[in-house]
Design a protein around this motif. Structure first.
Motif, PDB file in Angstrom:
ATOM      1  N   MET A   1      39.820  38.221  35.855  1.00  0.00           N
ATOM      2  CA  MET A   1      40.867  38.466  34.320  1.00  0.00           C
ATOM      3  C   MET A   1      41.048  40.262  34.881  1.00  0.00           C
ATOM      4  SD  MET A   1      40.891  35.896  33.009  1.00  0.00           S
ATOM      5  CE  MET A   1      41.579  36.560  30.770  1.00  0.00           C
ATOM      6  N   TYR A   2      42.385  40.786  33.863  1.00  0.00           N
ATOM      7  CA  TYR A   2      43.392  41.882  34.367  1.00  0.00           C
ATOM      8  C   TYR A   2      42.526  42.831  33.670  1.00  0.00           C
ATOM      9  CZ  TYR A   2      46.671  45.613  34.736  1.00  0.00           C
ATOM     10  OH  TYR A   2      47.086  46.575  35.105  1.00  0.00           O
ATOM     11  N   GLY A   3      41.059  43.438  34.310  1.00  0.00           N
ATOM     12  CA  GLY A   3      40.699  44.417  33.607  1.00  0.00           C
ATOM     13  C   GLY A   3      40.135  43.152  32.429  1.00  0.00           C
TER      14      GLY A   3
ATOM     15  N   GLU B   1      48.466  36.311  37.198  1.00  0.00           N
ATOM     16  CA  GLU B   1      49.494  36.519  35.478  1.00  0.00           C
ATOM     17  C   GLU B   1      49.788  37.675  35.995  1.00  0.00           C
ATOM     18  OE1 GLU B   1      47.194  32.751  33.381  1.00  0.00           O
ATOM     19  OE2 GLU B   1      47.153  34.829  32.714  1.00  0.00           O
ATOM     20  N   HIS B   2      49.152  38.595  35.195  1.00  0.00           N
ATOM     21  CA  HIS B   2      49.604  40.058  35.597  1.00  0.00           C
ATOM     22  C   HIS B   2      50.820  39.775  36.832  1.00  0.00           C
ATOM     23  CE1 HIS B   2      49.914  44.370  34.611  1.00  0.00           C
ATOM     24  NE2 HIS B   2      49.619  44.126  35.515  1.00  0.00           N
ATOM     25  N   ALA B   3      50.591  39.762  37.797  1.00  0.00           N
ATOM     26  CA  ALA B   3      51.903  40.260  39.352  1.00  0.00           C
ATOM     27  C   ALA B   3      52.653  39.682  38.745  1.00  0.00           C
ATOM     28  CB  ALA B   3      51.012  39.701  40.085  1.00  0.00           C
TER      29      ALA B   3
ATOM     30  N   TRP C   1      56.744  48.021  33.519  1.00  0.00           N
ATOM     31  CA  TRP C   1      57.025  46.128  33.281  1.00  0.00           C
ATOM     32  C   TRP C   1      55.305  46.149  33.151  1.00  0.00           C
ATOM     33  CZ3 TRP C   1      60.243  47.643  38.079  1.00  0.00           C
ATOM     34  CH2 TRP C   1      61.579  46.995  37.885  1.00  0.00           C
ATOM     35  N   ASP C   2      54.810  46.891  34.229  1.00  0.00           N
ATOM     36  CA  ASP C   2      53.279  46.692  34.008  1.00  0.00           C
ATOM     37  C   ASP C   2      52.749  46.799  32.649  1.00  0.00           C
ATOM     38  OD1 ASP C   2      49.937  46.816  34.911  1.00  0.00           O
ATOM     39  OD2 ASP C   2      50.774  48.922  35.568  1.00  0.00           O
ATOM     40  N   ASP C   3      53.135  47.235  31.872  1.00  0.00           N
ATOM     41  CA  ASP C   3      52.301  47.588  30.520  1.00  0.00           C
ATOM     42  C   ASP C   3      53.185  46.339  29.160  1.00  0.00           C
ATOM     43  OD1 ASP C   3      50.863  49.880  30.427  1.00  0.00           O
ATOM     44  OD2 ASP C   3      53.059  50.976  30.675  1.00  0.00           O
TER      45      ASP C   3
ATOM     46  N   LEU D   1      52.183  54.726  42.548  1.00  0.00           N
ATOM     47  CA  LEU D   1      52.155  56.222  41.990  1.00  0.00           C
ATOM     48  C   LEU D   1      51.869  55.755  40.453  1.00  0.00           C
ATOM     49  CD1 LEU D   1      55.043  58.217  43.391  1.00  0.00           C
ATOM     50  CD2 LEU D   1      52.708  58.637  43.366  1.00  0.00           C
ATOM     51  N   HIS D   2      51.657  54.120  40.329  1.00  0.00           N
ATOM     52  CA  HIS D   2      51.552  53.407  39.136  1.00  0.00           C
ATOM     53  C   HIS D   2      50.666  54.025  38.125  1.00  0.00           C
ATOM     54  CE1 HIS D   2      48.615  50.012  39.641  1.00  0.00           C
ATOM     55  NE2 HIS D   2      48.510  50.423  38.955  1.00  0.00           N
ATOM     56  N   VAL D   3      49.762  55.027  38.656  1.00  0.00           N
ATOM     57  CA  VAL D   3      48.567  55.565  37.958  1.00  0.00           C
ATOM     58  C   VAL D   3      48.847  56.642  37.871  1.00  0.00           C
ATOM     59  CG1 VAL D   3      46.255  56.085  36.986  1.00  0.00           C
ATOM     60  CG2 VAL D   3      46.623  53.752  38.333  1.00  0.00           C
TER      61      VAL D   3
ATOM     62  N   LEU E   1      53.103  43.386  43.707  1.00  0.00           N
ATOM     63  CA  LEU E   1      51.710  44.023  44.882  1.00  0.00           C
ATOM     64  C   LEU E   1      51.329  45.153  44.440  1.00  0.00           C
ATOM     65  CD1 LEU E   1      53.256  43.241  48.437  1.00  0.00           C
ATOM     66  CD2 LEU E   1      51.802  41.768  46.482  1.00  0.00           C
ATOM     67  N   HIS E   2      51.566  45.813  42.481  1.00  0.00           N
ATOM     68  CA  HIS E   2      51.284  47.527  42.746  1.00  0.00           C
ATOM     69  C   HIS E   2      49.479  47.508  42.692  1.00  0.00           C
ATOM     70  CE1 HIS E   2      51.483  45.553  38.162  1.00  0.00           C
ATOM     71  NE2 HIS E   2      50.794  46.468  38.028  1.00  0.00           N
ATOM     72  N   ASP E   3      49.204  45.881  41.742  1.00  0.00           N
ATOM     73  CA  ASP E   3      47.352  45.949  41.763  1.00  0.00           C
ATOM     74  C   ASP E   3      46.548  45.378  42.571  1.00  0.00           C
ATOM     75  OD1 ASP E   3      47.286  47.643  38.961  1.00  0.00           O
ATOM     76  OD2 ASP E   3      47.894  45.993  38.035  1.00  0.00           O
ATOM     77  N   ILE E   4      47.634  44.949  43.645  1.00  0.00           N
ATOM     78  CA  ILE E   4      46.305  44.439  44.674  1.00  0.00           C
ATOM     79  C   ILE E   4      45.453  44.865  45.079  1.00  0.00           C
ATOM     80  CG2 ILE E   4      47.381  45.039  46.898  1.00  0.00           C
ATOM     81  CD1 ILE E   4      47.952  42.171  47.721  1.00  0.00           C
TER      82      ILE E   4
END
Ligand code: FE
Length: 182
Positions: free
Chosen positions: A18-20, A28-30, A154-156, A97-99, A52-55
């Motif tokens: 799960m994504y957090g 799914e999130h990616a 987009w992430d959000d 830098l996304h965080v 790939l931002h959360d890989i």
């Protein structure tokens, strides 16, 4: 195994986590983040960055609920480091830098904070809270700051259970195309 194959294998092997605390999996999130990037007419490198931002979450062994335990997994730095052996900064920097982009938006867009999910608010505290004015100015001067802010938005949005978007295979060509970018 080449890096594109390694990435796809990694999502197949670990992407069902799960994504957090959100209601979608890592894969799914990616895929939703990448789809939003593509729907916005982004370059192949930014679409790859979105995918790939959360890989970084998939290349460490901390539990999914690390934030509940008061742990920041530093996934943005980990992911960028892992990818950096194969991809150039246009792919790695927006993710790295996304965080920071979340901390930036919390400081500069009053409506942004109120739309964050409970999970994002919780991790924000661990990540240092909203930026100061000085930090925000410094952030803006970074080469990939505006891509990072786009990615962040987009992430959000990419947390929608059951949303049917293109599969991993769809992005194989984007990833191949970005390999030369290093
Ligand atoms: Fe994300």
């Amino acid at each position: 195994m080449d890096i594109v194959e390694q990435i796809i294998t990694l999502y197949h092997r670990r992407g069902d986590a799960m994504y957090g605390g959100e209601a979608v999996t890592q894969t799914e999130h990616a895929l939703q983040t990448a789809h939003l990037a593509e729907a916005d007419g982004s370059s192949a490198t930014l679409i790859a960055a979105a995918l790939l931002h959360d890989i970084g979450h998939l290349v460490h062994d901390l539990p999914e609920n690390a934030a509940d335990m008061g742990l920041d997994d530093c996934h943005e730095a980990l992911g960028a480091q892992w990818l950096g052996a194969h991809f150039g900064p246009a792919v790695t920097e927006p993710g790295k830098l996304h965080v920071a982009a979340k901390r930036y938006l919390c400081a500069t867009d009053p409506s942004y904070y109120s739309r964050l999910s409970a999970v994002s608010v919780q991790s924000l505290e661990l990540q240092g809270g909203p930026m100061s004015e000085r930090e925000a100015r410094d952030f803006e001067s970074l080469p990939f700051a505006s891509d990072a802010v786009k990615l962040r938005r987009w992430d959000d949005e990419a947390k929608i259970p059951g949303w049917a978007v293109p599969p991993l295979e769809h992005y194989r060509a984007h990833l191949q195309q970005c390999l030369g970018s290093r």
